[in-house]
Design an enzyme around this catalytic site. Structure first.
Site, short mmCIF file in Angstrom:
data_model
loop_
_atom_site.label_atom_id
_atom_site.label_comp_id
_atom_site.label_asym_id
_atom_site.label_seq_id
_atom_site.Cartn_x
_atom_site.Cartn_y
_atom_site.Cartn_z
N HIS A 97 0.73 -1.21 0.07
CA HIS A 97 0.11 0.08 -0.04
C HIS A 97 0.89 1.13 0.14
O HIS A 97 0.10 2.51 -0.09
CB HIS A 97 -0.98 0.11 1.11
N ASP A 124 -10.03 -0.84 3.69
CA ASP A 124 -8.85 -1.24 4.19
C ASP A 124 -9.33 -1.53 5.62
O ASP A 124 -10.05 -0.92 6.20
CB ASP A 124 -8.07 -0.13 4.29
N HIS A 126 -7.11 -0.97 7.78
CA HIS A 126 -6.22 -0.09 8.51
C HIS A 126 -6.61 1.20 7.82
O HIS A 126 -7.10 1.48 6.75
CB HIS A 126 -4.70 -0.60 8.52
N GLU A 271 -1.60 -5.00 -1.72
CA GLU A 271 -1.14 -5.77 -0.77
C GLU A 271 -1.40 -7.43 -1.16
O GLU A 271 -1.32 -8.27 -0.34
CB GLU A 271 -2.01 -5.33 0.52
#
Length: 307
Positions: A97, A124, A126, A271
Protein backbone atom coordinates in the site's frame (compact mmCIF):
# COMPACT_ATOMS: atom_id res chain seq x y z
CA UNK A 1 -21.64 1.17 -18.32
CA UNK A 2 -19.96 3.13 -21.10
CA UNK A 3 -16.82 1.66 -22.61
CA UNK A 4 -13.64 3.17 -21.22
CA UNK A 5 -9.94 2.96 -21.87
CA UNK A 6 -8.47 1.10 -18.91
CA UNK A 7 -4.77 1.67 -18.31
CA UNK A 8 -3.00 -1.05 -16.31
CA UNK A 9 0.10 0.03 -14.40
CA UNK A 10 2.23 -2.49 -12.52
CA UNK A 11 3.83 -1.27 -9.31
CA UNK A 12 5.92 -4.18 -7.95
CA UNK A 13 7.07 -2.38 -4.83
CA UNK A 14 7.76 -4.44 -1.74
CA UNK A 15 9.43 -1.83 0.43
CA UNK A 16 6.57 -0.66 2.63
CA UNK A 17 7.01 -3.46 5.15
CA UNK A 18 9.42 -6.20 6.15
CA UNK A 19 7.51 -9.24 4.85
CA UNK A 20 8.24 -9.82 1.18
CA UNK A 21 6.11 -11.11 -1.67
CA UNK A 22 3.97 -8.19 -2.88
CA UNK A 23 6.37 -7.45 -5.72
CA UNK A 24 4.80 -10.45 -7.51
CA UNK A 25 1.33 -8.90 -7.30
CA UNK A 26 1.20 -7.18 -10.72
CA UNK A 27 2.02 -10.36 -12.61
CA UNK A 28 -0.45 -12.33 -10.47
CA UNK A 29 -3.21 -9.97 -11.60
CA UNK A 30 -2.11 -10.37 -15.19
CA UNK A 31 -2.06 -14.16 -14.82
CA UNK A 32 -5.53 -14.07 -13.25
CA UNK A 33 -6.78 -12.42 -16.45
CA UNK A 34 -7.50 -8.84 -15.48
CA UNK A 35 -7.08 -7.55 -19.03
CA UNK A 36 -9.25 -10.33 -20.43
CA UNK A 37 -11.99 -9.72 -17.83
CA UNK A 38 -12.17 -6.00 -18.59
CA UNK A 39 -12.00 -6.45 -22.35
CA UNK A 40 -14.94 -8.86 -22.10
CA UNK A 41 -16.95 -6.00 -20.58
CA UNK A 42 -16.37 -3.88 -23.68
CA UNK A 43 -13.50 -1.77 -22.40
CA UNK A 44 -10.26 -1.19 -24.25
CA UNK A 45 -7.28 -2.17 -22.13
CA UNK A 46 -3.67 -1.06 -22.43
CA UNK A 47 -0.88 -2.30 -20.16
CA UNK A 48 1.96 0.14 -19.53
CA UNK A 49 4.07 -2.57 -17.89
CA UNK A 50 5.81 -2.18 -14.56
CA UNK A 51 7.09 1.06 -13.07
CA UNK A 52 10.58 1.22 -11.51
CA UNK A 53 11.53 3.45 -8.59
CA UNK A 54 13.52 6.65 -9.09
CA UNK A 55 17.07 6.76 -7.79
CA UNK A 56 17.85 9.15 -4.96
CA UNK A 57 20.51 9.79 -2.32
CA UNK A 58 18.14 10.14 0.63
CA UNK A 59 19.70 8.52 3.73
CA UNK A 60 17.91 5.82 5.66
CA UNK A 61 16.52 6.67 9.09
CA UNK A 62 16.59 4.48 12.15
CA UNK A 63 13.17 3.06 12.91
CA UNK A 64 11.87 3.39 9.35
CA UNK A 65 11.78 0.52 6.84
CA UNK A 66 13.28 1.25 3.40
CA UNK A 67 12.77 5.02 3.50
CA UNK A 68 14.95 5.82 0.47
CA UNK A 69 13.41 3.16 -1.77
CA UNK A 70 9.89 4.14 -0.70
CA UNK A 71 10.54 7.77 -1.63
CA UNK A 72 11.93 6.57 -4.98
CA UNK A 73 8.70 4.70 -5.65
CA UNK A 74 6.66 7.71 -4.51
CA UNK A 75 8.23 10.12 -6.99
CA UNK A 76 8.06 7.59 -9.84
CA UNK A 77 4.42 6.68 -9.20
CA UNK A 78 3.36 10.27 -8.68
CA UNK A 79 4.68 11.10 -12.15
CA UNK A 80 3.30 7.91 -13.71
CA UNK A 81 -0.16 8.44 -12.20
CA UNK A 82 -0.38 11.95 -13.64
CA UNK A 83 0.54 10.59 -17.06
CA UNK A 84 -1.63 7.45 -16.96
CA UNK A 85 -4.84 9.18 -15.93
CA UNK A 86 -4.63 11.36 -19.02
CA UNK A 87 -5.00 8.18 -21.12
CA UNK A 88 -8.05 6.71 -19.38
CA UNK A 89 -8.96 5.08 -16.08
CA UNK A 90 -5.74 3.77 -14.50
CA UNK A 91 -5.61 0.63 -12.38
CA UNK A 92 -2.44 0.55 -10.29
CA UNK A 93 -1.61 -3.08 -9.58
CA UNK A 94 0.50 -3.45 -6.45
CA UNK A 95 2.64 -4.02 -4.66
CA UNK A 96 2.07 -2.99 -1.07
CA UNK A 97 0.00 0.00 0.00
CA UNK A 98 3.02 2.30 0.00
CA UNK A 99 2.26 2.69 -3.72
CA UNK A 100 -0.58 5.06 -2.75
CA UNK A 101 2.02 7.53 -1.48
CA UNK A 102 2.52 8.22 -5.19
CA UNK A 103 -0.73 7.30 -6.91
CA UNK A 104 -3.10 9.41 -4.81
CA UNK A 105 -1.12 12.68 -5.07
CA UNK A 106 -0.54 11.97 -8.77
CA UNK A 107 -4.20 11.63 -9.67
CA UNK A 108 -5.07 14.52 -7.32
CA UNK A 109 -2.68 16.74 -9.28
CA UNK A 110 -4.52 15.85 -12.48
CA UNK A 111 -7.88 16.61 -10.85
CA UNK A 112 -6.55 19.99 -9.69
CA UNK A 113 -5.52 20.81 -13.27
CA UNK A 114 -9.13 20.14 -14.28
CA UNK A 115 -10.48 22.20 -11.36
CA UNK A 116 -12.15 19.10 -9.95
CA UNK A 117 -12.08 18.19 -6.25
CA UNK A 118 -10.34 14.88 -5.58
CA UNK A 119 -12.03 12.34 -3.31
CA UNK A 120 -10.57 9.07 -1.99
CA UNK A 121 -12.39 5.89 -0.93
CA UNK A 122 -10.07 3.75 1.21
CA UNK A 123 -11.22 0.12 1.54
CA UNK A 124 -8.94 -1.29 4.21
CA UNK A 125 -8.69 -2.91 7.63
CA UNK A 126 -6.23 -0.14 8.53
CA UNK A 127 -6.50 3.62 8.33
CA UNK A 128 -2.90 4.05 7.07
CA UNK A 129 -2.86 7.43 8.80
CA UNK A 130 0.52 7.21 10.49
CA UNK A 131 3.36 9.61 9.72
CA UNK A 132 7.13 9.05 9.83
CA UNK A 133 6.97 10.40 13.38
CA UNK A 134 4.08 8.30 14.69
CA UNK A 135 4.65 4.88 13.13
CA UNK A 136 5.65 2.31 15.75
CA UNK A 137 6.51 -0.43 13.25
CA UNK A 138 8.38 1.76 10.78
CA UNK A 139 6.40 0.16 7.96
CA UNK A 140 5.64 2.92 5.49
CA UNK A 141 2.68 1.14 3.89
CA UNK A 142 0.83 2.44 6.94
CA UNK A 143 1.36 6.12 6.04
CA UNK A 144 -0.09 6.98 2.60
CA UNK A 145 -3.43 8.48 3.61
CA UNK A 146 -1.80 10.81 6.13
CA UNK A 147 0.68 11.94 3.47
CA UNK A 148 -1.92 12.43 0.72
CA UNK A 149 -4.10 14.53 3.04
CA UNK A 150 -1.24 16.89 3.82
CA UNK A 151 -0.36 15.89 7.37
CA UNK A 152 3.05 17.01 8.65
CA UNK A 153 5.83 14.57 9.53
CA UNK A 154 7.05 13.49 6.07
CA UNK A 155 10.53 15.01 5.91
CA UNK A 156 12.34 13.85 2.78
CA UNK A 157 9.19 13.11 0.78
CA UNK A 158 8.40 15.30 -2.22
CA UNK A 159 6.14 18.30 -1.81
CA UNK A 160 2.59 17.36 -2.71
CA UNK A 161 1.42 18.65 -6.10
CA UNK A 162 -2.12 18.64 -4.70
CA UNK A 163 -3.58 17.81 -1.31
CA UNK A 164 -6.71 15.72 -0.80
CA UNK A 165 -8.68 17.40 2.00
CA UNK A 166 -9.32 14.91 4.82
CA UNK A 167 -13.04 15.69 4.59
CA UNK A 168 -12.97 14.27 1.06
CA UNK A 169 -11.75 10.87 2.21
CA UNK A 170 -13.77 7.89 3.42
CA UNK A 171 -12.34 4.73 5.01
CA UNK A 172 -14.54 1.63 5.15
CA UNK A 173 -13.69 -1.70 6.80
CA UNK A 174 -11.55 -0.55 9.74
CA UNK A 175 -10.49 -3.22 12.20
CA UNK A 176 -7.02 -2.14 13.33
CA UNK A 177 -6.14 1.51 14.05
CA UNK A 178 -3.14 2.63 16.11
CA UNK A 179 -3.78 5.14 18.90
CA UNK A 180 -1.56 7.82 17.26
CA UNK A 181 -3.55 7.39 14.03
CA UNK A 182 -6.81 7.77 15.90
CA UNK A 183 -5.58 10.93 17.59
CA UNK A 184 -4.29 12.38 14.31
CA UNK A 185 -7.53 11.62 12.50
CA UNK A 186 -9.68 13.16 15.21
CA UNK A 187 -10.97 16.51 14.09
CA UNK A 188 -9.68 16.21 10.52
CA UNK A 189 -13.05 15.35 9.00
CA UNK A 190 -11.95 11.93 7.71
CA UNK A 191 -14.93 9.59 7.57
CA UNK A 192 -13.92 6.27 9.11
CA UNK A 193 -16.27 3.29 9.41
CA UNK A 194 -15.33 0.12 11.21
CA UNK A 195 -16.90 -3.32 10.85
CA UNK A 196 -19.37 -2.58 13.64
CA UNK A 197 -20.74 0.27 11.55
CA UNK A 198 -21.09 -2.13 8.62
CA UNK A 199 -22.80 -4.71 10.85
CA UNK A 200 -25.22 -2.15 12.27
CA UNK A 201 -26.03 -0.11 9.17
CA UNK A 202 -24.91 -2.11 6.15
CA UNK A 203 -22.16 -1.08 3.77
CA UNK A 204 -24.56 0.54 1.30
CA UNK A 205 -25.88 3.00 3.89
CA UNK A 206 -22.31 4.09 4.69
CA UNK A 207 -21.18 4.47 1.11
CA UNK A 208 -24.20 6.23 -0.41
CA UNK A 209 -23.77 9.61 1.35
CA UNK A 210 -20.09 9.74 0.40
CA UNK A 211 -20.82 9.00 -3.25
CA UNK A 212 -23.58 11.62 -3.18
CA UNK A 213 -21.06 14.21 -1.95
CA UNK A 214 -18.64 13.31 -4.76
CA UNK A 215 -21.40 13.58 -7.36
CA UNK A 216 -22.71 16.86 -5.96
CA UNK A 217 -19.48 18.71 -6.77
CA UNK A 218 -18.43 16.77 -9.86
CA UNK A 219 -15.48 15.26 -8.04
CA UNK A 220 -12.90 12.74 -9.20
CA UNK A 221 -12.88 9.55 -7.13
CA UNK A 222 -9.82 7.44 -6.45
CA UNK A 223 -10.53 4.02 -4.92
CA UNK A 224 -7.82 2.18 -3.01
CA UNK A 225 -8.69 -1.47 -2.41
CA UNK A 226 -6.50 -3.37 0.04
CA UNK A 227 -6.78 -7.17 0.10
CA UNK A 228 -7.23 -7.02 3.87
CA UNK A 229 -10.51 -5.13 3.46
CA UNK A 230 -11.90 -8.60 2.82
CA UNK A 231 -12.04 -11.25 5.53
CA UNK A 232 -8.95 -13.52 5.34
CA UNK A 233 -11.24 -16.55 5.11
CA UNK A 234 -11.98 -15.40 1.55
CA UNK A 235 -8.74 -13.55 0.72
CA UNK A 236 -5.77 -15.15 2.50
CA UNK A 237 -2.99 -13.70 0.32
CA UNK A 238 -2.06 -10.73 2.49
CA UNK A 239 0.55 -10.29 5.20
CA UNK A 240 -1.65 -8.03 7.36
CA UNK A 241 -4.62 -10.30 8.02
CA UNK A 242 -7.19 -9.06 10.52
CA UNK A 243 -10.18 -11.35 11.20
CA UNK A 244 -13.74 -10.11 10.78
CA UNK A 245 -13.47 -8.30 7.46
CA UNK A 246 -15.95 -7.73 4.67
CA UNK A 247 -17.57 -10.70 3.01
CA UNK A 248 -17.17 -11.36 -0.69
CA UNK A 249 -20.76 -10.22 -1.23
CA UNK A 250 -20.22 -6.96 0.69
CA UNK A 251 -17.08 -6.27 -1.32
CA UNK A 252 -18.90 -6.88 -4.60
CA UNK A 253 -21.75 -4.62 -3.47
CA UNK A 254 -19.29 -1.77 -2.88
CA UNK A 255 -17.83 -2.29 -6.34
CA UNK A 256 -21.23 -2.50 -8.02
CA UNK A 257 -22.30 0.72 -6.29
CA UNK A 258 -19.15 2.39 -7.60
CA UNK A 259 -20.03 1.19 -11.08
CA UNK A 260 -23.62 2.45 -10.75
CA UNK A 261 -22.35 5.86 -9.64
CA UNK A 262 -20.00 6.25 -12.61
CA UNK A 263 -17.72 8.28 -10.34
CA UNK A 264 -14.55 6.17 -10.08
CA UNK A 265 -11.66 7.71 -12.01
CA UNK A 266 -8.74 5.59 -10.75
CA UNK A 267 -8.15 2.41 -8.75
CA UNK A 268 -5.43 0.84 -6.59
CA UNK A 269 -5.28 -2.93 -6.05
CA UNK A 270 -2.81 -3.44 -3.22
CA UNK A 271 -1.18 -5.81 -0.73
CA UNK A 272 -1.66 -9.01 -2.76
CA UNK A 273 1.12 -11.40 -1.72
CA UNK A 274 1.01 -14.43 -4.06
CA UNK A 275 3.37 -16.31 -1.72
CA UNK A 276 0.47 -16.52 0.73
CA UNK A 277 -2.28 -17.34 -1.76
CA UNK A 278 -4.15 -20.60 -2.25
CA UNK A 279 -4.09 -21.59 -5.94
CA UNK A 280 -4.50 -17.96 -6.94
CA UNK A 281 -7.95 -17.48 -5.40
CA UNK A 282 -7.19 -14.09 -3.83
CA UNK A 283 -5.78 -12.74 -7.09
CA UNK A 284 -8.87 -13.99 -8.91
CA UNK A 285 -11.18 -12.40 -6.34
CA UNK A 286 -9.44 -9.03 -6.70
CA UNK A 287 -9.77 -9.26 -10.48
CA UNK A 288 -13.46 -10.10 -10.08
CA UNK A 289 -13.93 -7.09 -7.81
CA UNK A 290 -12.26 -4.81 -10.36
CA UNK A 291 -14.61 -6.25 -12.98
CA UNK A 292 -17.62 -5.52 -10.75
CA UNK A 293 -16.48 -1.91 -10.43
CA UNK A 294 -16.33 -1.68 -14.21
CA UNK A 295 -19.59 -3.22 -15.24
CA UNK A 296 -19.85 -6.91 -14.46
CA UNK A 297 -23.06 -8.03 -12.77
CA UNK A 298 -24.18 -11.22 -11.04
CA UNK A 299 -26.02 -12.36 -14.15
CA UNK A 300 -22.89 -12.32 -16.30
CA UNK A 301 -20.36 -13.44 -13.69
CA UNK A 302 -18.70 -16.63 -14.89
CA UNK A 303 -18.72 -19.70 -12.65
CA UNK A 304 -15.10 -20.52 -11.80
CA UNK A 305 -13.81 -23.82 -13.02
CA UNK A 306 -12.75 -26.27 -10.33
CA UNK A 307 -9.04 -27.04 -10.24
Amino acid sequence: MQSQNIVLVGAPLDCGKARKGCLMGPDAYRTAGIARALTALGHSVSDLGNVAPDANDIPERDGLVNLSETIGWTTALMRTAQEAIQQGLPIFMGGDHALSLGTVPGVAAHAAEQNRPQFVLWLDAHSDFNTLETTASGNLHGTPLAYATGQSGFDGFPALPAIVPPSQTCIIGLRSVDLPERELMAGTGVRGYDMRAIDESGVAALLKPFLADVAKVGGALHVSLDVDFIDPAYAPAVGTTVPGGATVREAHLVMEMLCDSGLMTSLDLVELNPMLDERGRTAQLMVDLAASALGRRIFDRPTPRMI
